[in-house]
Structures are given as C-alpha cells and as structure tokens.
Design an enzyme around this catalytic site. Structure first.
Site, mmCIF file in Angstrom:
data_model
loop_
_atom_site.group_PDB
_atom_site.id
_atom_site.type_symbol
_atom_site.label_atom_id
_atom_site.label_comp_id
_atom_site.label_asym_id
_atom_site.label_seq_id
_atom_site.Cartn_x
_atom_site.Cartn_y
_atom_site.Cartn_z
ATOM 1 C CD GLU A 82 1.499 -5.885 14.015
ATOM 2 O OE1 GLU A 82 0.799 -4.884 13.865
ATOM 3 O OE2 GLU A 82 2.238 -6.336 13.120
ATOM 4 N NE ARG B 127 -2.473 -1.586 3.280
ATOM 5 C CZ ARG B 127 -2.418 -2.858 3.701
ATOM 6 N NH1 ARG B 127 -2.992 -3.802 2.989
ATOM 7 N NH2 ARG B 127 -1.832 -3.169 4.824
#
Length: 175
Positions: free
Chosen positions: A98, A61
């Site tokens: 994460e 993105r």
C-alpha cells in the site's frame, strides 16, 4: 469454535499507521494462551487430513502462527523473510505494498520440487506479501496447498488477487 471468540480478541487501532486506517491488532489474541491454542487448533483442524510437507510463515507475524501450526501438524517450517535476513543462497520476489515496494526471500533449498506447502500469515490486505511468498514456493517447485490467514480484509482486494492467480485462500475472520 465460534469465530466470535476470536473476533473478541482482536483489537482495532484507529488511524494507525496513518489516518483512516483501522489496524487489526492480533497481539491480544496471541497474549491469551487459551485463545492462541484455540487459534492453532482451528487451523490444524482444517489441515489435519491434508498432505502438507511444510508451512511457510511470512515475516514476522506469520512466523508466530506458522511455526506453531507446523509443530502441531508435525511438518517442516519455512521462514519467508524480508530481503537481506537470510545467510545462505536465496531466491527473492518483489511486490507492491500500500505504501511502496518490498521484497521477500527464502533459501534456495527451503522446499523441494513437489513439496506440498501451506503459506501462512496473520492478515491479507492487498495480497502482495502472501502472493509473493506463494510465488517463491512455486519457483522452488512446491505445490501450494492453500494460503491461510487469521484476518482477510476483502475490500482491499488481496483475496481476489490470490483467486485470480489460481491460489486457494482461507481466512478465519473477515473484516
């Protein structure tokens, strides 16, 4: 421009990619031609007087925003790719996510020593990806003008990690 304009075009997808996560989806913002143009203008206005040789956009993105911004600023664009995607000699940087480990890379000739580079992505969460991209640029001898994202999730600590590393960061929106 009032940032509420942009907030109104960000979709929150609950429990994705796992339960408890509130995913901030920028695709409605990108789909709206006027909003996308205003987004690029908001960033361009911030950097109009900065000396920027290239915008480094992070896969995937960050490519969208970074390439459009580089075009608007009339500077080069550097794709920061996931490992194994570039065909020439590369330098890479691994980092923690994460949910595991990842690596990004750039071509060894992506930036010249002394180039002023703006690192762009859609969002900063824990900061691993954008920090790795900034480190790659620094390893090539570039100077980081700033990192820029559409969305900062400060509760996840990424913007604090950038600050601790001595890298300036800017976010248009904060959740």
């Amino acid at each position: 421009m009032d940032t509420g304009y942009f907030y109104d075009r960000i979709r929150t997808v609950p429990d994705w990619p796992e339960p408890g996560v509130q995913f901030r989806d920028i695709t409605p913002l990108l789909r709206d031609g006027e909003a996308f143009a205003e987004l690029i203008e908001a960033f361009a206005g911030r950097y109009a007087t900065a000396h920027i040789d290239a915008v480094a956009g992070i896969d995937a993105r960050g490519f969208i925003v970074g390439a459009a911004l580089a075009y608007r600023l009339r500077c080069g664009f550097i794709p920061v790719r996931k490992a194994g995607k570039l065909p020439f000699d590369t330098v890479c940087e691994s980092y923690s996510l994460e949910y595991g480990q990842s690596t990004v890379e750039v071509h060894t000739d992506a930036a010249d020593p002394g180039d002023h580079v703006l690192v762009v992505d859609d969002l900063i969460a824990t900061g691993g990806t954008i920090l790795a991209a900034a480190k790659l640029m620094q390893r090539l001898g570039a100077k980081i003008v700033e990192t820029a994202v559409i969305i900062d999730l400060p509760a996840l600590g990424g913007s604090a990690r950038l600050k601790d590393a001595g890298i300036a960061g800017f976010a248009l929106l904060t959740y």
